[in-house]
Design a protein around this motif. Sequence first.
Motif, PDB file in Angstrom:
ATOM      1  N   ASN A 149       5.903  24.856  51.612  1.00 18.82           N
ATOM      2  CA  ASN A 149       7.271  25.622  51.301  1.00 18.82           C
ATOM      3  C   ASN A 149       8.384  24.521  50.988  1.00 18.82           C
ATOM      4  N   GLU A 150       8.271  23.441  51.983  1.00 15.80           N
ATOM      5  CA  GLU A 150       9.401  22.362  51.971  1.00 15.80           C
ATOM      6  C   GLU A 150       9.552  21.871  50.661  1.00 15.80           C
ATOM      7  N   ALA A 151       8.319  21.573  50.038  1.00 16.03           N
ATOM      8  CA  ALA A 151       8.267  20.951  48.886  1.00 16.03           C
ATOM      9  C   ALA A 151       8.902  21.652  47.613  1.00 16.03           C
ATOM     10  N   ILE A 152       8.251  22.950  47.633  1.00 11.37           N
ATOM     11  CA  ILE A 152       8.535  24.039  46.730  1.00 11.37           C
ATOM     12  C   ILE A 152      10.066  24.141  46.658  1.00 11.37           C
ATOM     13  N   TRP A 153      10.728  24.458  47.836  1.00 15.12           N
ATOM     14  CA  TRP A 153      12.120  24.827  47.892  1.00 15.12           C
ATOM     15  C   TRP A 153      12.914  23.498  47.285  1.00 15.12           C
ATOM     16  N   LYS A 154      12.437  22.380  47.643  1.00 19.34           N
ATOM     17  CA  LYS A 154      13.132  21.220  46.977  1.00 19.34           C
ATOM     18  C   LYS A 154      12.907  21.088  45.419  1.00 19.34           C
ATOM     19  N   PHE A 155      11.874  21.170  44.950  1.00 21.27           N
ATOM     20  CA  PHE A 155      11.642  20.970  43.461  1.00 21.27           C
ATOM     21  C   PHE A 155      12.438  22.109  42.897  1.00 21.27           C
ATOM     22  N   TYR A 156      12.166  23.354  43.622  1.00 21.00           N
ATOM     23  CA  TYR A 156      12.831  24.498  42.579  1.00 21.00           C
ATOM     24  C   TYR A 156      14.244  24.339  42.507  1.00 21.00           C
ATOM     25  N   PHE A 157      15.049  23.771  43.604  1.00 25.44           N
ATOM     26  CA  PHE A 157      16.352  23.818  43.265  1.00 25.44           C
ATOM     27  C   PHE A 157      17.087  22.669  42.782  1.00 25.44           C
ATOM     28  N   THR A 158      16.367  21.368  42.867  1.00 26.21           N
ATOM     29  CA  THR A 158      16.800  20.117  42.512  1.00 26.21           C
ATOM     30  C   THR A 158      16.297  19.946  41.034  1.00 26.21           C
ATOM     31  N   GLU A 159      15.144  20.288  40.805  1.00 28.24           N
ATOM     32  CA  GLU A 159      14.667  19.620  39.573  1.00 28.24           C
ATOM     33  C   GLU A 159      14.145  21.021  38.553  1.00 28.24           C
ATOM     34  N   LEU A 160      13.689  22.072  39.026  1.00 32.39           N
ATOM     35  CA  LEU A 160      13.119  23.162  38.220  1.00 32.39           C
ATOM     36  C   LEU A 160      14.518  23.982  37.485  1.00 32.39           C
ATOM     37  N   LEU A 161      15.458  24.462  38.396  1.00 29.60           N
ATOM     38  CA  LEU A 161      16.470  25.321  38.068  1.00 29.60           C
ATOM     39  C   LEU A 161      17.445  24.812  37.152  1.00 29.60           C
ATOM     40  N   PRO A 162      17.616  23.393  36.830  1.00 33.55           N
ATOM     41  CA  PRO A 162      18.344  22.729  35.681  1.00 33.55           C
ATOM     42  C   PRO A 162      17.771  22.762  34.627  1.00 33.55           C
ATOM     43  N   LEU A 163      16.318  22.863  34.454  1.00 26.60           N
ATOM     44  CA  LEU A 163      15.493  22.822  33.454  1.00 26.60           C
ATOM     45  C   LEU A 163      15.595  24.073  32.555  1.00 26.60           C
ATOM     46  N   PHE A 164      15.900  25.271  33.188  1.00 22.65           N
ATOM     47  CA  PHE A 164      15.648  26.558  32.471  1.00 22.65           C
ATOM     48  C   PHE A 164      16.821  27.323  32.413  1.00 22.65           C
ATOM     49  N   THR A 165      18.045  26.953  33.224  1.00 25.06           N
ATOM     50  CA  THR A 165      19.180  27.604  33.154  1.00 25.06           C
ATOM     51  C   THR A 165      20.327  27.039  32.563  1.00 25.06           C
ATOM     52  N   THR A 166      21.534  27.672  32.028  1.00 27.42           N
ATOM     53  CA  THR A 166      22.565  27.127  31.372  1.00 27.42           C
ATOM     54  C   THR A 166      23.499  26.518  32.227  1.00 27.42           C
ATOM     55  N   LYS A 167      24.023  25.476  31.905  1.00 29.82           N
ATOM     56  CA  LYS A 167      25.342  25.164  32.818  1.00 29.82           C
ATOM     57  C   LYS A 167      26.089  25.935  33.033  1.00 29.82           C
ATOM     58  N   GLY A 168      26.882  26.186  33.940  1.00 32.00           N
ATOM     59  CA  GLY A 168      28.063  27.338  34.012  1.00 32.00           C
ATOM     60  C   GLY A 168      27.876  27.932  35.503  1.00 32.00           C
ATOM     61  N   ASN A 169      29.013  28.748  35.426  1.00 37.41           N
ATOM     62  CA  ASN A 169      29.173  29.518  36.841  1.00 37.41           C
ATOM     63  C   ASN A 169      29.711  31.109  36.463  1.00 37.41           C
ATOM     64  N   ASP A 170      28.979  32.067  36.311  1.00 42.23           N
ATOM     65  CA  ASP A 170      29.693  33.399  36.145  1.00 42.23           C
ATOM     66  C   ASP A 170      29.743  34.124  37.283  1.00 42.23           C
ATOM     67  N   GLY A 171      29.989  33.555  38.331  1.00 42.58           N
ATOM     68  CA  GLY A 171      30.100  34.554  39.577  1.00 42.58           C
ATOM     69  C   GLY A 171      29.213  35.305  40.200  1.00 42.58           C
ATOM     70  N   ASN A 172      28.051  35.476  39.469  1.00 41.52           N
ATOM     71  CA  ASN A 172      27.121  36.484  40.055  1.00 41.52           C
ATOM     72  C   ASN A 172      26.169  35.821  40.779  1.00 41.52           C
ATOM     73  N   TYR A 173      26.506  35.455  42.223  1.00 39.62           N
ATOM     74  CA  TYR A 173      25.781  34.772  43.024  1.00 39.62           C
ATOM     75  C   TYR A 173      24.881  35.894  43.708  1.00 39.62           C
ATOM     76  N   ALA A 174      25.128  36.947  44.091  1.00 36.93           N
ATOM     77  CA  ALA A 174      24.214  37.997  44.735  1.00 36.93           C
ATOM     78  C   ALA A 174      22.917  38.072  43.878  1.00 36.93           C
ATOM     79  N   SER A 175      23.260  38.355  42.694  1.00 35.66           N
ATOM     80  CA  SER A 175      22.040  38.370  41.731  1.00 35.66           C
ATOM     81  C   SER A 175      21.361  37.335  41.430  1.00 35.66           C
ATOM     82  N   THR A 176      21.831  36.177  41.309  1.00 41.08           N
ATOM     83  CA  THR A 176      21.290  34.978  41.215  1.00 41.08           C
ATOM     84  C   THR A 176      20.323  34.514  42.384  1.00 41.08           C
ATOM     85  N   VAL A 177      20.845  34.748  43.483  1.00 42.15           N
ATOM     86  CA  VAL A 177      19.812  34.352  44.726  1.00 42.15           C
ATOM     87  C   VAL A 177      18.876  35.081  44.858  1.00 42.15           C
TER      88      VAL A 177
END
Length: 293
Positions: A149-177
Amino acid sequence: MKKLSKSFLAAAMLETKLKAFLPLLIQHLFLYHYLSSLLPISMACNNKFTLDSVRDALIREEDSIVFSLIERARFPYNAPAYDPSFLGNGFSIAEFYVRGTESLQAKIGRYQKPEDVPFFPKDLPSPLPPTKDSQKVLLHPASASVTVNEAIWKFYFTELLPLFTTKGNDGNYASTVASDFVCLQAISRRIHSGKYVAEVKFTDAPQDYSPAISSKDRDKLMDLLTFVAVEEAVKKRVEKKARLFSQNVTLDENDSGKTQYKINPLVVSHLYDKWVMPLTKVVEVEYLLLRLS
Ligand SMILES: C=C(O[C@@H]1C=C(C(=O)O)C=C[C@H]1O)C(=O)O
């Protein structure tokens, strides 16, 4: 008036009955949810696994992973949700949410199955209802200690997320996490199901695996458990699923425009190629190394 007071009385009686019944209903739902969480995800037939039945379960997991990514892609990257200084308690919103949710889920009996592995196992509370060992008996007891799980946590946030989300900040942090956690759990469950795959492969051919286990030969084990043709099929299937599940559907007959996708299907095959399958195999190897202990 008489009619009104009669129906009022009936309503009041119904309310009293419901009030008496509600705790029972809640108890029932709680128990149902708890017990069903301990049932196999249809991997075993008569308490016996086969490579086909385990692979079928992995194929079903693909749907959960694709749908979870589609849901997360509704929001932009939302960097503040991952900033450890944002809340002022030392945790990012994402980590705070995952820790709290895992703690609650542990109380109602989650993390009892070998494929359900917490990201923050330290200090997790014990389940409130008595635990029921279902899958544990089908695997080697040491299987619980295998986690990537440590490796999953790391690749998910640092490498995978930027590949399928748009850049930006809409303030919807609760739904996001909350969406992140669904993705993380689906990916983690798929990868840790490698424990069942390894068990079946071992019981099907102990004579092949035992020498490599005894000599702790990781490369040999990796060689033995790798099926290149199966991996190629997995990559093609997940890309196709992403294409089908994430396309925008329109009823406009004259719409000759290009199909739009909520996530890039190639990102899903990349996710499997670069992380999901390699880490599943790491889980398989680590499980096998403990198999004869
Ligand atoms: C999971 C298996 O083991 C390995 C990992 C695979 C995967 O993660 O999809 C596929 C084939 C094997 O190389 C399997 O054999 O099904």
